[in-house]
Design a protein around this motif. Structure first.
Motif, PDB file in Angstrom:
ATOM      1  N   LEU A  45       0.829  -1.195   0.000  1.00 20.58           N
ATOM      2  CA  LEU A  45       0.000   0.000   0.000  1.00 20.58           C
ATOM      3  C   LEU A  45       0.870   1.254   0.000  1.00 20.58           C
ATOM      4  CD1 LEU A  45      -2.730  -0.951   2.640  1.00 20.58           C
ATOM      5  CD2 LEU A  45      -2.825  -1.216   0.154  1.00 20.58           C
ATOM      6  N   VAL A  46       0.465   2.247  -0.765  1.00 22.10           N
ATOM      7  CA  VAL A  46       1.100   3.566  -0.753  1.00 22.10           C
ATOM      8  C   VAL A  46      -0.011   4.547  -0.423  1.00 22.10           C
ATOM      9  CG1 VAL A  46       2.385   5.285  -2.073  1.00 22.10           C
ATOM     10  CG2 VAL A  46       2.779   2.841  -2.481  1.00 22.10           C
ATOM     11  N   THR A  47       0.074   5.202   0.726  1.00 22.84           N
ATOM     12  CA  THR A  47      -1.122   5.844   1.292  1.00 22.84           C
ATOM     13  C   THR A  47      -1.002   7.331   1.571  1.00 22.84           C
ATOM     14  OG1 THR A  47      -0.384   5.250   3.528  1.00 22.84           O
ATOM     15  CG2 THR A  47      -1.786   3.663   2.388  1.00 22.84           C
ATOM     16  N   GLY A  48       0.103   7.941   1.194  1.00 21.92           N
ATOM     17  CA  GLY A  48       0.372   9.305   1.659  1.00 21.92           C
ATOM     18  C   GLY A  48      -0.708  10.332   1.416  1.00 21.92           C
ATOM     19  N   HIS A  49      -1.298  10.376   0.202  1.00 18.20           N
ATOM     20  CA  HIS A  49      -2.270  11.424  -0.129  1.00 18.20           C
ATOM     21  C   HIS A  49      -3.654  10.851  -0.431  1.00 18.20           C
ATOM     22  CE1 HIS A  49       0.652  14.765  -0.368  1.00 18.20           C
ATOM     23  NE2 HIS A  49       1.489  13.827  -0.765  1.00 18.20           N
ATOM     24  N   THR A  50      -3.862   9.592  -0.134  1.00 15.33           N
ATOM     25  CA  THR A  50      -5.148   8.959  -0.386  1.00 15.33           C
ATOM     26  C   THR A  50      -5.945   8.931   0.911  1.00 15.33           C
ATOM     27  OG1 THR A  50      -4.068   7.527  -2.015  1.00 15.33           O
ATOM     28  CG2 THR A  50      -6.296   6.914  -1.317  1.00 15.33           C
ATOM     29  N   PRO A  51      -7.177   9.425   0.913  1.00 13.04           N
ATOM     30  CA  PRO A  51      -7.966   9.432   2.152  1.00 13.04           C
ATOM     31  C   PRO A  51      -8.054   8.038   2.766  1.00 13.04           C
ATOM     32  CG  PRO A  51      -9.047  10.740   0.465  1.00 13.04           C
ATOM     33  CD  PRO A  51      -7.901  10.052  -0.213  1.00 13.04           C
ATOM     34  N   HIS A  52      -8.022   8.009   4.076  1.00  7.74           N
ATOM     35  CA  HIS A  52      -7.978   6.736   4.787  1.00  7.74           C
ATOM     36  C   HIS A  52      -9.180   5.855   4.475  1.00  7.74           C
ATOM     37  CE1 HIS A  52      -7.033   3.811   7.810  1.00  7.74           C
ATOM     38  NE2 HIS A  52      -8.072   4.101   8.542  1.00  7.74           N
ATOM     39  N   GLU A  53     -10.352   6.458   4.336  1.00  9.86           N
ATOM     40  CA  GLU A  53     -11.540   5.652   4.060  1.00  9.86           C
ATOM     41  C   GLU A  53     -11.437   4.952   2.705  1.00  9.86           C
ATOM     42  OE1 GLU A  53     -12.586   9.981   2.980  1.00  9.86           O
ATOM     43  OE2 GLU A  53     -11.560   8.905   4.612  1.00  9.86           O
ATOM     44  N   LYS A  54     -10.701   5.554   1.755  1.00  6.17           N
ATOM     45  CA  LYS A  54     -10.510   4.915   0.452  1.00  6.17           C
ATOM     46  C   LYS A  54      -9.502   3.768   0.552  1.00  6.17           C
ATOM     47  CE  LYS A  54     -11.873   8.940  -2.277  1.00  6.17           C
ATOM     48  NZ  LYS A  54     -13.143   8.331  -2.740  1.00  6.17           N
ATOM     49  N   ILE A  55      -8.508   3.910   1.397  1.00 10.21           N
ATOM     50  CA  ILE A  55      -7.571   2.804   1.640  1.00 10.21           C
ATOM     51  C   ILE A  55      -8.319   1.624   2.244  1.00 10.21           C
ATOM     52  CG2 ILE A  55      -5.561   2.073   2.971  1.00 10.21           C
ATOM     53  CD1 ILE A  55      -4.876   3.942   0.654  1.00 10.21           C
ATOM     54  N   LEU A  56      -9.185   1.895   3.206  1.00  6.42           N
ATOM     55  CA  LEU A  56      -9.969   0.819   3.809  1.00  6.42           C
ATOM     56  C   LEU A  56     -10.860   0.151   2.772  1.00  6.42           C
ATOM     57  CD1 LEU A  56     -11.012   2.455   7.206  1.00  6.42           C
ATOM     58  CD2 LEU A  56      -9.205   0.769   6.821  1.00  6.42           C
ATOM     59  N   LYS A  57     -11.426   0.935   1.870  1.00  7.94           N
ATOM     60  CA  LYS A  57     -12.272   0.367   0.819  1.00  7.94           C
ATOM     61  C   LYS A  57     -11.449  -0.526  -0.103  1.00  7.94           C
ATOM     62  CE  LYS A  57     -16.118  -0.188  -1.438  1.00  7.94           C
ATOM     63  NZ  LYS A  57     -17.247  -0.945  -0.826  1.00  7.94           N
ATOM     64  N   ALA A  58     -10.232  -0.102  -0.417  1.00  8.25           N
ATOM     65  CA  ALA A  58      -9.355  -0.920  -1.264  1.00  8.25           C
ATOM     66  C   ALA A  58      -9.030  -2.250  -0.589  1.00  8.25           C
ATOM     67  CB  ALA A  58      -8.079  -0.151  -1.587  1.00  8.25           C
ATOM     68  N   ILE A  59      -8.777  -2.212   0.711  1.00  8.25           N
ATOM     69  CA  ILE A  59      -8.504  -3.448   1.445  1.00  8.25           C
ATOM     70  C   ILE A  59      -9.726  -4.363   1.425  1.00  8.25           C
ATOM     71  CG2 ILE A  59      -8.017  -4.409   3.735  1.00  8.25           C
ATOM     72  CD1 ILE A  59      -6.344  -1.858   4.272  1.00  8.25           C
ATOM     73  N   GLU A  60     -10.897  -3.770   1.599  1.00  5.39           N
ATOM     74  CA  GLU A  60     -12.130  -4.557   1.577  1.00  5.39           C
ATOM     75  C   GLU A  60     -12.327  -5.236   0.219  1.00  5.39           C
ATOM     76  OE1 GLU A  60     -16.963  -3.868   1.586  1.00  5.39           O
ATOM     77  OE2 GLU A  60     -15.656  -2.255   2.295  1.00  5.39           O
ATOM     78  N   ILE A  61     -12.135  -4.483  -0.866  1.00  9.28           N
ATOM     79  CA  ILE A  61     -12.300  -5.055  -2.204  1.00  9.28           C
ATOM     80  C   ILE A  61     -11.262  -6.145  -2.453  1.00  9.28           C
ATOM     81  CG2 ILE A  61     -12.190  -4.539  -4.672  1.00  9.28           C
ATOM     82  CD1 ILE A  61     -13.207  -1.714  -4.003  1.00  9.28           C
TER      83      ILE A  61
END
Length: 343
Positions: free
Chosen positions: A311-327
């Motif tokens: 994961l590369v998460t610096g400028h991506t909103p946290h809720e979108k990172i969680l959604k990516a993990i879910e998918i």
């Protein structure tokens, strides 16, 4: 195939001696991420060690212990432990403790590290880069196998006593993390250790000879090649729509690669370069089908037993990172497991 996640814990530096609010928030987010990864059925979550202001993880074992308390099934690993600049005795004790807390879910990916900040930080000579790793890996493996250790080397005081606590598992699973150095692949194969390759900037096909060398080295040393474990790690982001995934991931990725590139003489990341890496390179960024296709292409090239999504998460909103993990866990992983089982 096992499927997992790794993270370096990108963070906006607080720039203060205390009151580290950004770091505090990022730590809480990381714990949310590993908890969700466990809940959606992923196999591994790995924390990368760095000693820089832009990454919050310097002590992977501490994160692993915190994650152990809030997860049930997922394996917990470093990615990597910079063993060259660590003490093998203390490192083993930390990992054994995590193994006891987690009920036998601790692993270590050992590596020399892609950054060198830890060497001056801990008073080590960078000229000993490879020799330190070789000796400390051998010492760690001896401690891992034997309760009573009798060790003498060049870089550390001798040890002749028991090392405690001991893990719940027979030993801590140790992987070798590499970035493309042939000598590293030959060493991993000769030592019969699982190997994980970080494929970050080149066409994955370029790593086929590297994997072949790993297997040939293991065979020459008399090991069963069919039992070797091989992991592939690529930077990853998935969304319901491919263009959405690219647009959401690019700012974080470009910022990371441009920042790191300043230290290494790379050109700044452009959208065209990013799109090439996404289409023809190693980036796994897109919708569910694109992610499946990319992971399966790598599987067909390497026959790997594990895929780790970085994961590369610096400028991506946290809720979108969680959604990516879910998918990833609920949509991508079931297809990959079905297709690799059939293969």
């Amino acid at each position: 195939m096992e499927l997992g996640i790794s993270t370096f814990g990108e963070v906006e530096p607080d720039g203060t001696p205390g009151n580290a609010k950004n770091a505090h928030l990022r730590v809480q987010q990381l714990l949310e991420e590993v908890k969700l990864a466990d809940e959606v059925g992923l196999d591994v979550f790995a924390f990368g060690e760095h000693h820089r202001p832009d990454f919050v993880i310097s002590a992977p074992e501490v994160f692993m212990a915190a994650a152990a308390a809030i997860t049930k099934n997922i394996k917990l690993s470093s990615s990597v432990t910079v063993l060259s600049s660590a003490d093998p005795v203390r490192t083993f004790q930390n990992f054994a403790t995590v193994d006891l807390i987690s009920g036998g879910r601790a692993e270590m990916i050992a590596g020399r590290g892609s950054f060198i900040e830890s060497f001056p930080l801990f008073g080590l000579n960078l000229d000993d880069y490879d020799a330190l790793f070789t000796e400390k890996l051998e010492m760690f493996l001896q401690i891992n196998k034997q309760e009573i250790v009798n060790w003498q080397g060049k870089f550390r005081a001798p040890v002749k006593q028991g090392v405690y606590p001991r893990p719940l598992q027979d030993g801590i699973p140790v992987w070798i993390g590499v970035g493309g150095t042939r000598a590293s692949a030959l060493r991993a194969g000769r030592m019969n250790l699982p190997m994980i390759i970080a494929i970050l900037g080149s066409n994955p096909k370029h790593f086929v000879p590297f994997v072949e060398a790993y297997r040939e080295s293991a065979a020459k040393a008399g090991h069963d090649v069919d039992k070797l474990q091989l992991g592939i790690s690529s930077q990853f982001y998935v969304a319901n729509n491919a263009d959405q995934a690219a647009d959401e991931f690019y700012p974080s990725y470009a910022a990371l690669m441009t920042r790191v590139g300043r230290d290494r003489g790379w050109s700044p990341m452009t959208r065209d370069s990013f799109e090439w890496l996404r289409q023809d390179g190693p980036l796994v960024v897109g919708d569910v089908q694109m992610a499946v296709d990319k992971i399966m292409q790598q599987y067909e090239l390497f026959g790997n037993t594990r895929f780790i999504a970085q994961l590369v998460t610096g400028h991506t909103p946290h809720e979108k990172i969680l959604k990516a993990i879910e998918i990833y866990g609920t949509k991508v992983a079931p297809i990959i497991r079905k297709e690799t089982a059939a293969a």
